[in-house]
Write a protein that holds these residues in place. Structure first.
Motif, PDB file in Angstrom:
ATOM      1  N   ALA A   1       0.833  -1.243  -0.037  1.00  0.00           N
ATOM      2  CA  ALA A   1      -0.292   0.097  -0.032  1.00  0.00           C
ATOM      3  C   ALA A   1       0.836   1.324   0.107  1.00  0.00           C
ATOM      4  O   ALA A   1       0.665   2.157  -0.843  1.00  0.00           O
ATOM      5  N   ARG A   2       2.065   1.360   0.784  1.00  0.00           N
ATOM      6  CA  ARG A   2       2.926   2.455   0.959  1.00  0.00           C
ATOM      7  C   ARG A   2       3.445   2.852  -0.388  1.00  0.00           C
ATOM      8  O   ARG A   2       3.968   3.894  -0.724  1.00  0.00           O
ATOM      9  N   LEU A   3       3.918   1.698  -0.962  1.00  0.00           N
ATOM     10  CA  LEU A   3       4.812   1.587  -2.497  1.00  0.00           C
ATOM     11  C   LEU A   3       3.928   2.005  -3.509  1.00  0.00           C
ATOM     12  O   LEU A   3       4.499   2.137  -4.710  1.00  0.00           O
ATOM     13  N   GLY A   4       2.550   2.178  -3.529  1.00  0.00           N
ATOM     14  CA  GLY A   4       1.864   2.630  -4.527  1.00  0.00           C
ATOM     15  C   GLY A   4       0.654   1.722  -5.140  1.00  0.00           C
ATOM     16  O   GLY A   4       0.350   1.767  -6.414  1.00  0.00           O
TER      17      GLY A   4
ATOM     18  N   LEU B   1      -3.944  -6.447  10.945  1.00  0.00           N
ATOM     19  CA  LEU B   1      -3.331  -4.823  10.831  1.00  0.00           C
ATOM     20  C   LEU B   1      -3.994  -4.197  11.928  1.00  0.00           C
ATOM     21  O   LEU B   1      -5.011  -4.281  12.229  1.00  0.00           O
ATOM     22  N   ASP B   2      -3.304  -3.038  12.260  1.00  0.00           N
ATOM     23  CA  ASP B   2      -3.822  -2.205  13.561  1.00  0.00           C
ATOM     24  C   ASP B   2      -4.914  -1.101  12.945  1.00  0.00           C
ATOM     25  O   ASP B   2      -4.908  -1.100  11.588  1.00  0.00           O
ATOM     26  N   ASP B   3      -5.763  -0.655  13.757  1.00  0.00           N
ATOM     27  CA  ASP B   3      -6.895   0.142  13.011  1.00  0.00           C
ATOM     28  C   ASP B   3      -6.211   1.333  12.515  1.00  0.00           C
ATOM     29  O   ASP B   3      -6.713   1.853  11.326  1.00  0.00           O
ATOM     30  N   ALA B   4      -5.091   1.877  12.622  1.00  0.00           N
ATOM     31  CA  ALA B   4      -4.454   3.086  12.117  1.00  0.00           C
ATOM     32  C   ALA B   4      -4.115   2.618  10.637  1.00  0.00           C
ATOM     33  O   ALA B   4      -4.366   3.597   9.451  1.00  0.00           O
ATOM     34  N   GLU B   5      -3.350   1.520  10.596  1.00  0.00           N
ATOM     35  CA  GLU B   5      -3.035   0.980   9.155  1.00  0.00           C
ATOM     36  C   GLU B   5      -4.276   0.673   8.380  1.00  0.00           C
ATOM     37  O   GLU B   5      -4.380   1.137   6.958  1.00  0.00           O
ATOM     38  N   VAL B   6      -5.351   0.008   8.985  1.00  0.00           N
ATOM     39  CA  VAL B   6      -6.672  -0.095   8.370  1.00  0.00           C
ATOM     40  C   VAL B   6      -7.259   1.078   7.804  1.00  0.00           C
ATOM     41  O   VAL B   6      -7.608   1.127   6.606  1.00  0.00           O
ATOM     42  N   ALA B   7      -7.368   2.115   8.418  1.00  0.00           N
ATOM     43  CA  ALA B   7      -7.913   3.432   8.039  1.00  0.00           C
ATOM     44  C   ALA B   7      -6.904   4.118   7.009  1.00  0.00           C
ATOM     45  O   ALA B   7      -7.458   4.529   6.012  1.00  0.00           O
ATOM     46  N   ALA B   8      -5.671   3.797   7.094  1.00  0.00           N
ATOM     47  CA  ALA B   8      -4.982   4.473   5.990  1.00  0.00           C
ATOM     48  C   ALA B   8      -5.003   3.691   4.801  1.00  0.00           C
ATOM     49  O   ALA B   8      -5.253   4.387   3.488  1.00  0.00           O
ATOM     50  N   GLN B   9      -5.173   2.266   4.644  1.00  0.00           N
ATOM     51  CA  GLN B   9      -5.588   1.384   3.533  1.00  0.00           C
ATOM     52  C   GLN B   9      -6.782   1.896   2.879  1.00  0.00           C
ATOM     53  O   GLN B   9      -6.881   1.827   1.894  1.00  0.00           O
ATOM     54  N   ALA B  10      -7.735   2.225   3.878  1.00  0.00           N
ATOM     55  CA  ALA B  10      -9.018   2.467   3.459  1.00  0.00           C
ATOM     56  C   ALA B  10      -9.196   3.536   2.554  1.00  0.00           C
ATOM     57  O   ALA B  10     -10.030   3.811   1.845  1.00  0.00           O
ATOM     58  N   ALA B  11      -8.303   4.488   2.682  1.00  0.00           N
ATOM     59  CA  ALA B  11      -8.134   5.702   1.913  1.00  0.00           C
ATOM     60  C   ALA B  11      -7.233   5.583   0.662  1.00  0.00           C
ATOM     61  O   ALA B  11      -7.202   6.632  -0.089  1.00  0.00           O
ATOM     62  N   SER B  12      -6.634   4.622   0.675  1.00  0.00           N
ATOM     63  CA  SER B  12      -5.684   4.565  -0.449  1.00  0.00           C
ATOM     64  C   SER B  12      -5.683   3.537  -1.417  1.00  0.00           C
ATOM     65  O   SER B  12      -5.531   3.386  -2.802  1.00  0.00           O
ATOM     66  N   VAL B  13      -6.142   2.311  -1.192  1.00  0.00           N
ATOM     67  CA  VAL B  13      -6.275   0.868  -1.776  1.00  0.00           C
ATOM     68  C   VAL B  13      -7.636   0.184  -1.603  1.00  0.00           C
ATOM     69  O   VAL B  13      -8.279   0.566  -0.824  1.00  0.00           O
TER      70      VAL B  13
ATOM     71  N   ARG C   1     -13.574  -6.887   7.946  1.00  0.00           N
ATOM     72  CA  ARG C   1     -14.629  -5.991   8.785  1.00  0.00           C
ATOM     73  C   ARG C   1     -14.374  -4.529   9.185  1.00  0.00           C
ATOM     74  O   ARG C   1     -15.167  -3.683   8.847  1.00  0.00           O
ATOM     75  N   ARG C   2     -13.079  -4.508   9.533  1.00  0.00           N
ATOM     76  CA  ARG C   2     -12.571  -3.138  10.054  1.00  0.00           C
ATOM     77  C   ARG C   2     -12.305  -2.326   8.910  1.00  0.00           C
ATOM     78  O   ARG C   2     -12.548  -1.004   8.853  1.00  0.00           O
ATOM     79  N   PHE C   3     -11.820  -2.805   7.704  1.00  0.00           N
ATOM     80  CA  PHE C   3     -11.462  -2.139   6.754  1.00  0.00           C
ATOM     81  C   PHE C   3     -12.828  -1.303   6.076  1.00  0.00           C
ATOM     82  O   PHE C   3     -12.779  -0.337   5.754  1.00  0.00           O
ATOM     83  N   ARG C   4     -13.693  -2.044   6.012  1.00  0.00           N
ATOM     84  CA  ARG C   4     -15.158  -1.776   5.442  1.00  0.00           C
ATOM     85  C   ARG C   4     -15.709  -0.734   6.421  1.00  0.00           C
ATOM     86  O   ARG C   4     -16.259   0.070   5.862  1.00  0.00           O
ATOM     87  N   ALA C   5     -15.636  -1.190   7.702  1.00  0.00           N
ATOM     88  CA  ALA C   5     -16.048  -0.155   8.623  1.00  0.00           C
ATOM     89  C   ALA C   5     -15.435   1.357   8.405  1.00  0.00           C
ATOM     90  O   ALA C   5     -15.914   2.409   8.701  1.00  0.00           O
ATOM     91  N   ALA C   6     -14.365   1.479   7.930  1.00  0.00           N
ATOM     92  CA  ALA C   6     -13.367   2.418   7.807  1.00  0.00           C
ATOM     93  C   ALA C   6     -13.766   3.047   6.488  1.00  0.00           C
ATOM     94  O   ALA C   6     -13.050   4.323   6.147  1.00  0.00           O
ATOM     95  N   GLY C   7     -14.495   2.585   5.628  1.00  0.00           N
ATOM     96  CA  GLY C   7     -14.840   3.386   4.466  1.00  0.00           C
ATOM     97  C   GLY C   7     -14.178   2.445   3.277  1.00  0.00           C
ATOM     98  O   GLY C   7     -14.082   3.028   1.999  1.00  0.00           O
ATOM     99  N   GLY C   8     -13.352   1.477   3.524  1.00  0.00           N
ATOM    100  CA  GLY C   8     -12.537   0.899   2.426  1.00  0.00           C
ATOM    101  C   GLY C   8     -13.462   0.025   1.421  1.00  0.00           C
ATOM    102  O   GLY C   8     -14.644  -0.183   1.615  1.00  0.00           O
ATOM    103  N   THR C   9     -12.961   0.051   0.071  1.00  0.00           N
ATOM    104  CA  THR C   9     -13.528  -0.694  -1.099  1.00  0.00           C
ATOM    105  C   THR C   9     -13.354  -2.006  -1.030  1.00  0.00           C
ATOM    106  O   THR C   9     -12.088  -2.440  -1.049  1.00  0.00           O
ATOM    107  N   VAL C  10     -14.174  -2.965  -0.781  1.00  0.00           N
ATOM    108  CA  VAL C  10     -13.971  -4.405  -0.740  1.00  0.00           C
ATOM    109  C   VAL C  10     -14.624  -4.978  -2.067  1.00  0.00           C
ATOM    110  O   VAL C  10     -15.787  -4.533  -2.563  1.00  0.00           O
ATOM    111  N   LEU C  11     -13.728  -5.775  -2.807  1.00  0.00           N
ATOM    112  CA  LEU C  11     -14.141  -6.173  -4.176  1.00  0.00           C
ATOM    113  C   LEU C  11     -14.131  -7.934  -4.073  1.00  0.00           C
ATOM    114  O   LEU C  11     -13.388  -8.465  -3.443  1.00  0.00           O
ATOM    115  N   TYR C  12     -15.299  -8.520  -4.428  1.00  0.00           N
ATOM    116  CA  TYR C  12     -15.530  -9.675  -4.571  1.00  0.00           C
ATOM    117  C   TYR C  12     -14.562 -10.480  -5.656  1.00  0.00           C
ATOM    118  O   TYR C  12     -14.347 -10.044  -6.622  1.00  0.00           O
TER     119      TYR C  12
END
Length: 322
Positions: free
Chosen positions: A191-194, A207-219, A241-252
């Motif tokens: 995620a960090r490398l693009g 993943l810790d909650d901060a990392e989940v939130a960061a990924q929800a905004a970027s990948v 579950r936490r990624f989705r709650a943070a607004g992340g996009t989950v794809l089947y």
């Protein structure tokens, strides 16, 4: 002509559907006449386009079976680019096929030592010149994304410099990078490398909650939850579950070809996504149905807006009311 409710990819809308020259045509809004939608017979259930599996390996399955499935699009994430391109044009023409082409992996990296990897399905990348050449090869073959393999549990992984070189070469061709990130810290690095997507929802570690939130905004994450068992499965579901709650996009996505599984919609993957908190319209969004307004799209009928996607079936003229 029938009134119908359909899913446009984001929300439910009303329109009309009718059979014209042997084809089902769906139109949004009221008919171009004095009729109102309320005056028309209404289709039982709702309409969606064919579903998408965002992670398949067509060379490892009997792809002809897709013809009888409710999948309208598949994305091959690692195969011989010439072979998969041929499938996209011919044998699998009953679904839309997109592909990444070969895995790009470090010298000696995953899956270069795997017996299941078809000939030509990976490229070992030693330097930035090789990275640029491999990306160009995949792009010229018709790839819609680039697949990077970083699996520290099975061999070497890319340096930050070389990973970024692949991302930059892919961006120059307008292609996102999808990363297989496995091993402690690899999902975070990708995620960090693009990387634009992770080919698997992170499963090596919680993943810790901060990392989940960061990924929800970027990948975005492709689910592939059902390939796991035990603690690994629980870790992946918890992360999603936490990624989705943070607004992340989950794809089947199922990683179709990774062991025995249906060549089509996978009930076990849908059940795991529900366990992770995706249901109703959120589950439909993860399935990314094709736009049913597209005359070329496979049209499916569901019993209702909260129905189980496994109950979907192709729409036929018999569904229309006189």
């Amino acid at each position: 002509m029938n009134a119908a409710t359909f899913f446009d990819g984001e929300e439910w809308r009303d329109g009309t559907i009718e059979m014209i020259d042997g084809r089902m045509l769906l139109r949004p809004g009221s008919p171009a006449s004095d009729l109102r939608l309320s005056d028309l017979p209404r289709l039982d259930g709702v309409i969606v386009g064919g579903f998408t599996d965002h992670h398949v390996h067509l060379q490892l399955v009997d792809h002809a079976l897709l013809h009888d499935s409710t999948l309208g699009r598949v994305i091959d994430l690692g195969g011989n680019p010439a072979a998969v391109a041929a499938l996209s044009e011919g044998a699998a023409r009953f679904v839309a096929v997109e592909f990444a082409g070969a895995f790009l992996t470090p010298v000696g990296g995953y899956p270069s030592d795997r017996d299941w990897a078809p000939a030509g399905s990976f490229r070992e990348i030693a330097d930035t010149a090789a990275a640029t050449a491999a990306v160009a090869e995949m792009a010229d073959a018709g790839a819609s994304c680039i697949k990077v393999a970083n699996n520290s549990t099975a061999g070497p992984v890319f340096s930050d410099l070389l990973f970024r070189a692949i991302v930059e070469a892919a961006a120059a061709r307008g292609l996102p990078v999808v990363a297989h990130a496995e091993g402690v810290g690899e999902a975070q690095r990708a995620a960090r490398l693009g990387a634009a997507r992770l080919a698997h929802a992170p499963f090596t570690e919680r993943l810790d909650d901060a990392e989940v939130a960061a990924q929800a905004a970027s990948v975005s994450w492709i689910s592939t939850l059902a390939i796991h068992e035990g603690d690994t499965h629980a870790t992946a579901v918890d992360n999603v579950r936490r990624f989705r709650a943070a607004g992340g996009t989950v794809l089947y996505g199922t990683d179709m070809g990774n062991g025995p599984m249906p060549v089509g919609l996978n009930p076990a993957e849908l059940a795991a996504l529900r366990d992770a908190g995706l249901d109703g319209i959120d589950l439909l969004r993860a399935l990314a149905p094709q736009n049913p307004l597209d005359p070329a799209a496979l049209l499916l009928r569901l019993p209702g807006t909260d129905a189980d996607p496994t109950l979907a079936r192709p729409l036929t003229s018999a569904d229309l009311k006189a």
